[in-house]
Design a protein around this motif. Structure first.
Motif, mmCIF file in Angstrom:
data_model
loop_
_atom_site.group_PDB
_atom_site.id
_atom_site.type_symbol
_atom_site.label_atom_id
_atom_site.label_comp_id
_atom_site.label_asym_id
_atom_site.label_seq_id
_atom_site.Cartn_x
_atom_site.Cartn_y
_atom_site.Cartn_z
ATOM 1 N N ILE A 195 0.893 -1.338 -0.090
ATOM 2 C CA ILE A 195 0.027 0.027 0.058
ATOM 3 C C ILE A 195 0.887 1.358 -0.120
ATOM 4 N N ALA A 196 2.021 1.185 0.786
ATOM 5 C CA ALA A 196 2.680 2.553 0.880
ATOM 6 C C ALA A 196 3.528 2.652 -0.300
ATOM 7 N N PHE A 197 3.860 1.700 -1.035
ATOM 8 C CA PHE A 197 4.487 1.443 -2.279
ATOM 9 C C PHE A 197 3.861 2.264 -3.436
ATOM 10 N N GLU A 198 2.355 1.777 -3.274
ATOM 11 C CA GLU A 198 1.521 2.453 -4.290
ATOM 12 C C GLU A 198 1.167 3.947 -4.163
ATOM 13 N N LYS A 199 1.010 4.303 -2.895
ATOM 14 C CA LYS A 199 0.987 5.820 -2.631
ATOM 15 C C LYS A 199 2.147 6.402 -2.666
ATOM 16 N N ALA A 200 3.318 6.009 -2.380
ATOM 17 C CA ALA A 200 4.535 6.696 -2.717
ATOM 18 C C ALA A 200 5.023 6.947 -4.203
ATOM 19 N N GLY A 201 4.169 6.295 -4.968
ATOM 20 C CA GLY A 201 4.331 6.265 -6.430
ATOM 21 C C GLY A 201 4.100 7.783 -6.944
ATOM 22 N N ILE A 202 3.536 8.613 -6.129
ATOM 23 C CA ILE A 202 3.426 10.076 -6.607
ATOM 24 C C ILE A 202 4.576 10.918 -6.648
ATOM 25 N N ALA A 203 5.714 10.380 -5.955
ATOM 26 C CA ALA A 203 6.933 10.991 -5.708
ATOM 27 C C ALA A 203 7.614 11.388 -6.908
ATOM 28 N N LYS A 204 8.193 12.465 -7.043
ATOM 29 C CA LYS A 204 9.072 12.835 -8.169
ATOM 30 C C LYS A 204 10.329 13.441 -7.871
ATOM 31 N N PRO A 205 11.206 13.331 -8.711
ATOM 32 C CA PRO A 205 12.852 13.792 -8.510
ATOM 33 C C PRO A 205 12.461 15.302 -8.141
ATOM 34 N N GLY A 206 13.532 15.530 -6.921
ATOM 35 C CA GLY A 206 13.393 16.699 -6.723
ATOM 36 C C GLY A 206 12.513 17.471 -5.865
ATOM 37 N N VAL A 207 11.370 16.881 -5.824
ATOM 38 C CA VAL A 207 10.180 17.561 -5.329
ATOM 39 C C VAL A 207 9.942 17.012 -3.922
ATOM 40 N N PRO A 208 9.550 17.802 -2.688
ATOM 41 C CA PRO A 208 9.476 17.320 -1.648
ATOM 42 C C PRO A 208 8.197 16.233 -1.340
ATOM 43 N N LEU A 209 8.536 15.103 -0.808
ATOM 44 C CA LEU A 209 7.715 14.382 -0.456
ATOM 45 C C LEU A 209 7.555 14.180 1.197
ATOM 46 N N VAL A 210 6.367 14.664 1.623
ATOM 47 C CA VAL A 210 6.270 14.748 3.139
ATOM 48 C C VAL A 210 5.278 13.615 3.503
ATOM 49 N N THR A 211 5.747 12.836 4.582
ATOM 50 C CA THR A 211 4.767 11.775 5.044
ATOM 51 C C THR A 211 4.623 12.034 6.581
ATOM 52 N N LEU A 212 3.980 10.908 7.072
ATOM 53 C CA LEU A 212 3.606 10.795 8.428
ATOM 54 C C LEU A 212 4.749 10.081 9.420
ATOM 55 N N GLY A 213 5.634 9.646 8.628
ATOM 56 C CA GLY A 213 6.815 9.126 9.308
ATOM 57 C C GLY A 213 6.396 7.845 10.221
ATOM 58 N N SER A 214 6.724 7.894 11.631
ATOM 59 C CA SER A 214 6.513 7.098 12.333
ATOM 60 C C SER A 214 5.124 6.551 12.822
ATOM 61 N N ALA A 215 3.999 7.515 12.139
ATOM 62 C CA ALA A 215 2.851 7.084 12.347
ATOM 63 C C ALA A 215 2.464 5.647 11.294
ATOM 64 N N TYR A 216 3.296 5.330 10.678
ATOM 65 C CA TYR A 216 3.126 4.328 9.690
ATOM 66 C C TYR A 216 3.732 2.969 10.420
ATOM 67 N N PRO A 217 3.435 1.902 9.898
ATOM 68 C CA PRO A 217 4.126 0.638 10.486
ATOM 69 C C PRO A 217 5.636 0.703 9.684
ATOM 70 N N PRO A 218 6.354 -0.200 10.444
ATOM 71 C CA PRO A 218 7.797 -0.026 9.773
ATOM 72 C C PRO A 218 8.042 -0.194 8.312
#
Length: 415
Positions: A195-218
């Motif tokens: 699921i995380a892999f699919e959502k992170a697919g919106i990431a782009k080179p040089g663009v900030p990708l902001v997450t909830l970090g430790s709120a997700y499972p490891p």
């Protein structure tokens, strides 16, 4: 299942009828159709104001609402596209702060359908193409774009670094398993990592990708970090914080959504915004059918009635936390492909009565699926009328489609 839509405008309805005829060939994945459709429109996705692009299982709509409110508090005109609509299809396309008019909506849908019908686009692809076409034509200072489903193959993922201010990932959970967990080589095997892999697919080179970090499972954190590294995105984590004053959208879980919006604004450099505007926007944001207390109206009368369209375990947990220790009457309508226990489980200690109602125009769970205490009622008005006048609050929940019908019946149209 189609995303049904109707309109009081004959011109809009004519185009919505065409949209309803669209079907996506089984097994079709990828962005080729979307790119071809946009190319015929002159590639409007390359001419947008700075875009904030948000994915996630839960909270992405609320994050969009916070972002829009914060940017508007700064005085900016903001385009936004979110889904699904609750009452009117127009809710999906907001131009410089105002829902698209019926006249303009009919024209742009006709334009997109005429130019790309032979490509066999989906309902959502046509919607996003129409939104981007309008966003490129109407002046504004920023865009807020919500991912429809997943991220990697979502129609919105045609956005490129030149127009992106920041990307964000809201809360993660298991949902849309048929699509997001479909077998595929070279993807994570663990469900949450996938699921995380699919959502992170919106990431782009040089663009900030902001997450909830430790709120997700490891395993989800690791999958996002690997995608960000592979794609060259700039990975940031939103800070966890408490608020001294109430947020505009109820629920303790909204703290992290507001925090994600603020972090996305802080970690980008395409749109200037003050701390004061971010705080003001956090307080003024509104997002219908997400822990919304309904106003007195033709459906609710003067009774305390809450409305929530959540339908998965994360949404159930948020409802359970919000109503902790409080007895209530639950009116439930849930699509047949969703798990009723995701809501009834966290609310088990709260429920005094449970009324099961249909979800109009959709396949839904019968009352028997909710347990022996559930009563089958013909519709929401009848369910409310059957409740005792005991002063307890009412929660109507289980489906955004049901939520839209409730808002319509109570004359609370999202604007």
């Amino acid at each position: 299942m189609k995303d049904f839509a109707t309109s009081d405008s004959a011109a809009v309805q004519a185009q919505l009828d065409r949209l309803a005829q669209l079907t996506v060939p089984d097994g079709r994945l990828g962005l080729e159709t979307m790119r071809a459709l946009l190319a015929r429109l002159g590639n409007p996705e390359k001419a947008l104001p700075p875009v904030f692009h948000i994915a996630g299982t839960n909270g992405k709509g609320s994050t969009c609402a916070f972002l829009r409110a914060m940017l508007e508090a700064q005085g900016y005109r903001v385009h936004a596209t979110t889904s699904p609509h609750l009452v009117r299809y127009n809710e999906r396309i907001r131009l410089a702060g105002t829902l698209i008019s019926d006249d303009r909506l009919a024209q742009v849908l006709e334009e997109v359908l005429d130019i790309g019908f032979d490509l066999e686009p989906s309902f959502f692809e046509v919607t996003i193409a129409a939104a981007f076409a309008e966003f490129a034509r109407v002046p504004a200072e920023a865009c807020v774009v919500e991912v429809g489903m997943g991220g990697r193959f979502d129609a919105t993922n045609v956005l490129q670094p030149a127009v992106l201010a920041a990307c964000g990932i809201a809360a993660l959970g298991i949902d849309h398993e048929r699509f997001l967990l479909a077998p595929e080589d070279g993807v994570p095997a663990n469900p949450m990592a996938r699921i995380a892999f699919e959502k992170a697919g919106i990431a782009k080179p040089g663009v900030p990708l902001v997450t909830l970090g430790s709120a997700y499972p490891p395993q989800a954190q690791a999958a996002i970090a690997e995608v960000a590294r592979t794609l060259g995105a700039l990975l940031f984590e939103a800070e966890s914080r408490e608020w001294a004053s109430p947020l505009g959208i109820p629920g303790r879980h909204q703290v992290q959504n507001a925090g994600l919006a603020i972090a996305m604004l802080r970690h980008q450099d395409k749109v200037a915004i003050s701390e004061a505007a971010m705080q003001a926007g956090a307080a003024s944001a509104r997002w219908p059918a997400r822990l919304q207390r309904l106003s007195p109206g033709p459906l609710t009368g003067t009774r305390e009635v809450w409305l929530d369209g959540g339908h998965n375990p994360s949404a159930g947990a948020a409802l359970g936390e919000h109503f902790a220790g409080q007895r209530l009457h639950l009116i439930m309508g849930m699509l047949a492909n969703k798990d009723p226990a995701s809501l009834t489980g966290p609310l088990a200690e709260n429920i005094v009565t449970l009324s099961a109602v249909p979800v109009p125009a959709h396949d839904y769970h019968p009352a028997t699926i909710f347990g022996p205490q559930a009563r089958a009622i013909a519709d929401v008005p009848a369910a409310l009328a059957a409740l005792p006048d005991d002063g307890l609050p009412v929660l109507i929940a289980g489906s955004l489609y049901l939520a839209g019908e409730v808002l319509r019946l109570n004359a609370e149209l999202p604007d």
